[in-house]
Design an enzyme around this catalytic site. Structure first.
Site, short mmCIF file in Angstrom:
data_model
loop_
_atom_site.label_atom_id
_atom_site.label_comp_id
_atom_site.label_asym_id
_atom_site.label_seq_id
_atom_site.Cartn_x
_atom_site.Cartn_y
_atom_site.Cartn_z
N HIS A 1 0.86 -1.19 0.00
CA HIS A 1 0.00 0.00 0.00
C HIS A 1 0.90 1.24 0.00
O HIS A 1 2.12 1.12 0.17
CB HIS A 1 -0.86 0.01 1.27
CG HIS A 1 -0.02 0.15 2.49
ND1 HIS A 1 0.52 -0.93 3.16
CD2 HIS A 1 0.45 1.25 3.14
CE1 HIS A 1 1.27 -0.51 4.15
NE2 HIS A 1 1.24 0.82 4.17
N HIS B 1 5.82 6.58 -0.74
CA HIS B 1 6.55 5.37 -1.15
C HIS B 1 5.72 4.12 -0.89
O HIS B 1 4.80 4.14 -0.07
CB HIS B 1 7.86 5.27 -0.35
CG HIS B 1 7.62 5.14 1.12
ND1 HIS B 1 7.49 6.24 1.95
CD2 HIS B 1 7.45 4.06 1.91
CE1 HIS B 1 7.25 5.83 3.17
NE2 HIS B 1 7.21 4.51 3.18
O1 3AM Z 1 3.70 2.45 4.40
P1 3AM Z 1 4.84 2.26 5.33
O2 3AM Z 1 5.25 0.84 5.42
O3 3AM Z 1 5.96 3.18 5.05
O4 3AM Z 1 5.91 2.29 8.83
C1 3AM Z 1 4.55 2.09 9.02
C2 3AM Z 1 3.80 1.87 7.72
O5 3AM Z 1 4.34 2.73 6.75
C3 3AM Z 1 3.93 3.38 9.49
O6 3AM Z 1 2.57 3.24 9.17
C4 3AM Z 1 2.40 2.39 8.06
C5 3AM Z 1 1.41 1.31 8.38
O7 3AM Z 1 1.83 0.58 9.50
N1 3AM Z 1 4.16 3.59 10.91
C6 3AM Z 1 4.16 2.66 11.87
N2 3AM Z 1 4.43 3.24 13.06
C7 3AM Z 1 4.61 4.56 12.81
C8 3AM Z 1 4.91 5.67 13.61
N3 3AM Z 1 5.07 5.56 14.92
C9 3AM Z 1 4.44 4.77 11.43
N4 3AM Z 1 4.57 5.98 10.87
C10 3AM Z 1 4.85 7.01 11.70
N5 3AM Z 1 5.01 6.87 13.02
#
Ligand code: 3AM
Length: 190
Positions: free
Chosen positions: A44, A132
């Protein structure tokens, strides 16, 4: 007390793109041994991470985001190159970049979300938005020379698709990895 829900807002990817990315990931997987690569179903593009919130607060954001339907317009997204956070030297997150058409469309959507959620108690993100698709995460360092070399010769061919909605996704953390479930779909104006 209301239930606590971990969630985020995201652009869903077409099934065909997820299928192609899963094939791409399978080829990258062969060049690494300690990196955790994303599962096809979980791919996603995150627009905003909401974290752990009481269910009532999540319920309250739904009508606010539905209103985007009369303001926001669909746009095209095209995948670009593979990159890494914080950088190629010691990658922790491997991702595929994206470009929108019109070029500011994804930023407009993200900023609209930030502006509309702030009054509901969701703090604005202070870090710059770097859209991304996360493909993998590296917690244990390993040598990525073979991976980068392979990518030079076998980049992911650009894939374009129309973004006509975004979603509120629940993230359920499980020992085998996070499981994502769509809680609500928000259409963009046709
Ligand atoms: O789409 P991505 O994989 O970049 O990294 C986590 C993921 O992003 C991000 O939220 C998305 C769905 O889990 N994520 C998890 N914890 C986070 C945090 N504490 C976070 N983004 C910002 N702060």
């Amino acid at each position: 007390m209301s239930e606590i829900i971990r969630s985020f807002l995201a652009v869903e990817l077409p099934e065909l793109l997820k299928f192609k990315l899963a094939e791409f990931i399978a080829s990258l997987q062969m060049k690494t041994s300690k990196t955790k690569w994303a599962r096809e179903a979980n791919l996603h593009l995150t627009l905003k991470f909401l974290g752990n919130q009481p269910a009532d607060k999540i319920d309250a954001l739904i009508p606010a985001l539905i209103r985007g339907n009369s303001i926001l317009k669909p746009f095209r997204l095209t995948t670009t190159k593979l990159g890494a956070f914080p950088g190629k030297k010691r990658p922790r997150v491997f991702w595929l970049g994206t470009e929108s058409t019109p070029s500011n469309a994804l930023m407009i959507l993200r900023n609209w979300i930030e502006d509309n959620l702030e009054p509901l108690g969701f703090e604005k993100e202070t870090k710059p938005f770097r859209p991304h698709l996360t493909l993998g995460r590296s917690k244990i360092p390993e040598n990525f020379d073979a991976l980068w070399e392979y990518l030079e010769a076998h980049p992911f061919p650009p894939f374009s698709f129309e973004v006509e909605h975004f979603v509120l996704m629940r993230s359920i953390l499980k020992p085998a990895g996070a499981e994502y479930r769509v809680l609500q779909k928000f259409s963009l104006q046709k």
